[in-house]
Design a protein around this motif. Structure first.
Motif, PDB file in Angstrom:
ATOM      1  N   PRO A 159       0.839  -1.206   0.000  1.00  0.00           N
ATOM      2  CA  PRO A 159       0.000   0.000   0.000  1.00  0.00           C
ATOM      3  C   PRO A 159       0.879   1.264   0.000  1.00  0.00           C
ATOM      4  O   PRO A 159       2.042   1.211   0.403  1.00  0.00           O
ATOM      5  CB  PRO A 159      -0.777  -0.092   1.306  1.00  0.00           C
ATOM      6  N   PHE A 160       0.294   2.342  -0.452  1.00  0.00           N
ATOM      7  CA  PHE A 160       1.033   3.608  -0.417  1.00  0.00           C
ATOM      8  C   PHE A 160       0.063   4.769  -0.233  1.00  0.00           C
ATOM      9  O   PHE A 160      -1.142   4.644  -0.486  1.00  0.00           O
ATOM     10  CB  PHE A 160       1.859   3.812  -1.699  1.00  0.00           C
ATOM     11  N   LEU A 161       0.600   5.853   0.242  1.00  0.00           N
ATOM     12  CA  LEU A 161      -0.127   7.113   0.322  1.00  0.00           C
ATOM     13  C   LEU A 161       0.586   8.130  -0.549  1.00  0.00           C
ATOM     14  O   LEU A 161       1.808   8.047  -0.722  1.00  0.00           O
ATOM     15  CB  LEU A 161      -0.191   7.621   1.770  1.00  0.00           C
ATOM     16  N   GLU A 162      -0.146   9.074  -1.097  1.00  0.00           N
ATOM     17  CA  GLU A 162       0.505  10.070  -1.947  1.00  0.00           C
ATOM     18  C   GLU A 162      -0.167  11.428  -1.786  1.00  0.00           C
ATOM     19  O   GLU A 162      -1.337  11.520  -1.401  1.00  0.00           O
ATOM     20  CB  GLU A 162       0.461   9.655  -3.423  1.00  0.00           C
ATOM     21  N   GLN A 182      -4.131  25.794 -10.694  1.00  0.00           N
ATOM     22  CA  GLN A 182      -3.342  24.787 -10.003  1.00  0.00           C
ATOM     23  C   GLN A 182      -4.277  23.654  -9.596  1.00  0.00           C
ATOM     24  O   GLN A 182      -5.477  23.845  -9.473  1.00  0.00           O
ATOM     25  CB  GLN A 182      -2.684  25.356  -8.737  1.00  0.00           C
ATOM     26  N   ILE A 183      -3.689  22.494  -9.407  1.00  0.00           N
ATOM     27  CA  ILE A 183      -4.503  21.374  -8.938  1.00  0.00           C
ATOM     28  C   ILE A 183      -3.678  20.565  -7.938  1.00  0.00           C
ATOM     29  O   ILE A 183      -2.504  20.263  -8.171  1.00  0.00           O
ATOM     30  CB  ILE A 183      -5.008  20.506 -10.116  1.00  0.00           C
ATOM     31  N   TYR A 184      -4.286  20.311  -6.803  1.00  0.00           N
ATOM     32  CA  TYR A 184      -3.633  19.555  -5.734  1.00  0.00           C
ATOM     33  C   TYR A 184      -4.349  18.220  -5.579  1.00  0.00           C
ATOM     34  O   TYR A 184      -5.521  18.093  -5.946  1.00  0.00           O
ATOM     35  CB  TYR A 184      -3.684  20.341  -4.422  1.00  0.00           C
ATOM     36  N   HIS A 185      -3.635  17.250  -5.040  1.00  0.00           N
ATOM     37  CA  HIS A 185      -4.278  15.954  -4.864  1.00  0.00           C
ATOM     38  C   HIS A 185      -3.689  15.228  -3.671  1.00  0.00           C
ATOM     39  O   HIS A 185      -2.557  15.501  -3.239  1.00  0.00           O
ATOM     40  CB  HIS A 185      -4.118  15.089  -6.126  1.00  0.00           C
ATOM     41  N   PHE A 186      -4.481  14.317  -3.149  1.00  0.00           N
ATOM     42  CA  PHE A 186      -3.977  13.355  -2.170  1.00  0.00           C
ATOM     43  C   PHE A 186      -4.743  12.058  -2.383  1.00  0.00           C
ATOM     44  O   PHE A 186      -5.825  12.049  -2.987  1.00  0.00           O
ATOM     45  CB  PHE A 186      -4.124  13.876  -0.736  1.00  0.00           C
ATOM     46  N   GLY A 187      -4.178  10.981  -1.908  1.00  0.00           N
ATOM     47  CA  GLY A 187      -4.851   9.706  -2.100  1.00  0.00           C
ATOM     48  C   GLY A 187      -3.961   8.554  -1.700  1.00  0.00           C
ATOM     49  O   GLY A 187      -3.004   8.720  -0.931  1.00  0.00           O
ATOM     50  N   GLY A 188      -4.292   7.410  -2.211  1.00  0.00           N
ATOM     51  CA  GLY A 188      -3.509   6.231  -1.875  1.00  0.00           C
ATOM     52  C   GLY A 188      -3.895   5.069  -2.748  1.00  0.00           C
ATOM     53  O   GLY A 188      -4.803   5.173  -3.584  1.00  0.00           O
ATOM     54  N   GLY A 189      -3.185   3.971  -2.563  1.00  0.00           N
ATOM     55  CA  GLY A 189      -3.471   2.798  -3.372  1.00  0.00           C
ATOM     56  C   GLY A 189      -2.533   1.669  -3.024  1.00  0.00           C
ATOM     57  O   GLY A 189      -1.917   1.669  -1.948  1.00  0.00           O
ATOM     58  N   VAL A 190      -2.474   0.735  -3.921  1.00  0.00           N
ATOM     59  CA  VAL A 190      -1.567  -0.400  -3.724  1.00  0.00           C
ATOM     60  C   VAL A 190      -0.841  -0.684  -5.033  1.00  0.00           C
ATOM     61  O   VAL A 190      -1.354  -0.420  -6.122  1.00  0.00           O
ATOM     62  CB  VAL A 190      -2.308  -1.688  -3.281  1.00  0.00           C
ATOM     63  N   ARG A 206       4.804  -4.121 -12.118  1.00  0.00           N
ATOM     64  CA  ARG A 206       3.774  -4.150 -11.089  1.00  0.00           C
ATOM     65  C   ARG A 206       2.493  -3.534 -11.643  1.00  0.00           C
ATOM     66  O   ARG A 206       2.521  -2.764 -12.602  1.00  0.00           O
ATOM     67  CB  ARG A 206       4.232  -3.359  -9.863  1.00  0.00           C
ATOM     68  N   VAL A 207       1.431  -3.889 -11.007  1.00  0.00           N
ATOM     69  CA  VAL A 207       0.172  -3.230 -11.323  1.00  0.00           C
ATOM     70  C   VAL A 207      -0.139  -2.298 -10.153  1.00  0.00           C
ATOM     71  O   VAL A 207       0.205  -2.589  -9.007  1.00  0.00           O
ATOM     72  CB  VAL A 207      -0.955  -4.269 -11.554  1.00  0.00           C
ATOM     73  N   ARG A 208      -0.740  -1.184 -10.516  1.00  0.00           N
ATOM     74  CA  ARG A 208      -0.998  -0.183  -9.476  1.00  0.00           C
ATOM     75  C   ARG A 208      -2.464   0.236  -9.548  1.00  0.00           C
ATOM     76  O   ARG A 208      -2.990   0.516 -10.622  1.00  0.00           O
ATOM     77  CB  ARG A 208      -0.094   1.022  -9.716  1.00  0.00           C
ATOM     78  N   ALA A 209      -3.107   0.252  -8.426  1.00  0.00           N
ATOM     79  CA  ALA A 209      -4.489   0.738  -8.346  1.00  0.00           C
ATOM     80  C   ALA A 209      -4.521   1.833  -7.296  1.00  0.00           C
ATOM     81  O   ALA A 209      -3.903   1.690  -6.237  1.00  0.00           O
ATOM     82  CB  ALA A 209      -5.438  -0.383  -7.956  1.00  0.00           C
ATOM     83  N   ASP A 210      -5.192   2.916  -7.627  1.00  0.00           N
ATOM     84  CA  ASP A 210      -5.197   3.998  -6.646  1.00  0.00           C
ATOM     85  C   ASP A 210      -6.433   4.854  -6.750  1.00  0.00           C
ATOM     86  O   ASP A 210      -7.223   4.741  -7.686  1.00  0.00           O
ATOM     87  CB  ASP A 210      -3.929   4.860  -6.772  1.00  0.00           C
TER      88      ASP A 210
END
Lengths: 240, 346
Positions: A159-162, A182-190, A206-210
């Motif tokens: 898992p990760f956070l971003e 401007q555009i800001y973001h936050f989120g996470g995934g695996v 790897r495959v990434r889903a977020d």
């Protein structure tokens, strides 16, 4: 209970400092292991797709000035705006600073309809929805924290956070006019390891889903400055 | 050099629809409604926009006051009204008070004269503007404005307006719009009352019917006025930072003459209007903020047609209000592709 915690500690140590876990007398294995995806100084490239959720663009009223001393507003008609759900292409390049942290630069390109619902006409014209097609570009930089203490499937899933931010460019239909912001973001995934190839230049796939929450600042709107929306996406990640 | 008056009989102004009417005399043969708030004049085989070519324009104030309003108070109100137009940053205008005069604002004397003049036969006319034009160039060489001093028209120069009195500065701001060459805007809603029409709301100083007495809102220009004057006397970033919509309004396959087309920018919040001005139903709306706009087409039904057109008999008002089904995208310093809007008969 005790045994499980000990294992978890060992895994966490292994993630932070893989060399410690390998032990002596395994020089060949160690050399290959040092080319594992996510190793410090390595690069990753990912390509994939996102689905942007609908975005409220606010509501505005075309007004005249009433014939009274205060000049109060007289509603001519009302327009409520929405950018409907839209698919997006995305590409990213990441640099692994440590096994825990990655910085990424990315591009998201999306095309979707903007709708304006016209209603409450002063002369009772029937309501109508007008539309246009808008192309959006997000060029952003993100910081990712890999939660290696929460890995699963024998370490294949991480898992990760971003979080990050960047430049927003919106081109209206026909590329005749644009808005920027401007555009800001936050989120996470695996991420999940599909293939490990420590001996080759391409060290892994790897495959990434977020999922991301986007917070635009400026950009196209009907009077509101911020209209939060979300995105879910998937991509293939190539580690070098 | 030949001069042509803008009308054949200035004592019989064309605009007289309602008791609160502003008046512009623009029915003379050489005139055509050319662009939304502007006039065109025939010069040879072509129509040129009616405007001043030399700045600063000098104007004189008639030295006749009325009870409660002196000539110097007229000058103060007129100066403020000129300043309002001059302060539009996207328009290059310059006018200069040249002194008081005994001349009446009806004389073709080379002096642009502004002042009171009694017209008791026209109690519904608050003010009137006419021009003297060089018909070899279309250039305005003189423009006179009169404010009706008939006893039935109450005037005020009070700073905050005066109940029951028309604000001289507001009416002057409208007439000075004509002085510069602007015509009437149709951005307003009215209702029929005994003896004429009453304004419900307006979105342009250049709407032909005034606010009720006591109101001073017309001291301030609106987006439609600013677009019109900037289009006529462009300056600064007007041409690079605004764009236009062009298109055609049709009914049963034929062009509609005299349809009122309004563009609303949801992001800028501005309303700017124009008319279809030929038999093909062609229209252009300039001075729009770049980006998507909503277009609304309606028949002209909130003021007398002769407030806007030389020949009202040509104007088609037999159709229902229609919004264009897509956003029109206005480019900076350019125009949209031709937009086709079909309306249906009532």
């Amino acid at each position: 209970m005790m045994r499980r915690s000990v294992t978890a500690i060992v895994l966490a140590l292994a993630a932070v400092c893989p060399a410690l876990a390998r032990g002596d007398g395994q020089q060949r294995t160690s050399s290959l292991a040092s080319r594992e995806p996510g190793r410090p100084g390595s690069f990753e490239i990912s390509v994939g797709a996102e689905l942007l959720t609908p975005q409220a663009l606010g509501s505005t009223t075309a007004t005249m000035t009433s014939n009274n001393q205060q000049g109060t507003s007289y509603n001519y008609f009302v327009v409520g705006g929405t950018r409907v759900a839209a698919p997006a292409f995305r590409g990213r390049i990441g640099y692994n600073i440590t096994p825990m942290f990655t910085v990424e630069g990315g591009l998201v390109v999306s095309r979707g309809n903007v709708q304006g619902k016209v209603s409450a006409d002063a002369e009772n014209a029937p309501p109508l929805t007008v539309a246009e097609r808008m192309t959006q570009y997000f060029v952003d930089v993100s910081a990712l924290a890999h939660l290696r203490h929460l890995t699963f499937s024998n370490g294949a899933g991480v898992p990760f956070l971003e979080a990050g931010g960047g430049y927003l460019r919106q081109m209206h239909e026909g590329n005749l006019a644009m808005n920027t912001g401007q555009i800001y973001h936050f989120g996470g995934g695996v991420t999940y390891v599909l293939s490990k190839r420590p001996a080759s230049k391409l060290t892994g796939i790897r495959v990434r889903a977020d999922a991301r929450v986007y917070i635009p600042r400026k950009g196209y709107s009907f009077g509101r400055s911020q209209q939060v929306f979300a995105a879910i996406g998937g991509s293939l990640l190539f580690a070098f | 050099m030949m001069f042509a008056r803008s009308h054949t009989d200035r004592r019989r102004p064309v605009k007289r629809a309602a008791i609160l009417v502003f008046c512009v005399i623009a029915a003379g043969t050489p005139f055509h409604s050319h662009a939304y708030q502007q006039y065109g004049v025939q010069v040879g085989n072509k129509i040129v926009r009616l405007k001043w070519n030399r700045m600063p324009v000098q104007y004189y104030i008639g030295n006749v006051g009325i009870p409660g309003v002196s000539a110097s108070q007229v000058q103060t109100a007129v100066d403020a009204a000129f300043t309002t137009w001059h302060d539009v940053q996207t328009a290059a205008l310059s006018a200069q008070f040249a002194g008081y005069t005994t001349a009446q604002p009806t004389q073709d004397d080379g002096l642009s004269t502004i002042g009171f003049l009694a017209d008791p036969q026209e109690p519904d006319v608050l003010g009137s503007t006419d021009w003297l034009i060089d018909d070899t160039t279309g250039e305005i060489v003189e423009s006179d404005i009169f404010f009706n001093s008939a006893p039935v028209v109450p005037w005020s120069v009070a700073a905050n307006g005066e109940s029951g009195h028309f604000d001289l500065q507001s009416i002057a701001t409208h007439e000075i719009g004509h002085f510069w060459g602007l015509g009437h805007s149709a951005l307003g809603e009215t209702q029929q009352v005994t003896g004429g029409r009453r304004v419900i709301a307006r979105a342009a100083v250049m709407f032909p019917i005034a606010y009720s007495p006591g109101n001073i809102l017309d001291r301030t220009l609106q987006a439609d006025d600013i677009a019109g004057i900037s289009d006529l006397y462009p300056a600064g970033a007007f041409q690079s930072q605004t764009g236009s919509v062009t298109g055609q309004v049709t009914k049963d396959g034929k062009g509609v003459f005299g349809a009122h087309v309004v563009a609303f920018s949801p992001s800028a919040g501005t309303l700017i209007g124009n008319f279809t001005l030929d038999n093909n139903g062609a229209f252009t709306i300039s001075g729009l903020a770049p980006g998507p706009v909503i277009l609304r087409v309606e028949p002209v039904d909130d003021a007398d047609l002769d407030s806007f057109f030389d020949d009202p008999s040509k104007v088609d008002v037999n159709f229902t209000i229609r919004y264009y089904g897509r956003f029109a995208i206005v480019p900076p310093s350019g125009s949209t592709p031709q937009i086709q809007i079909q309306v249906t008969p009532k």
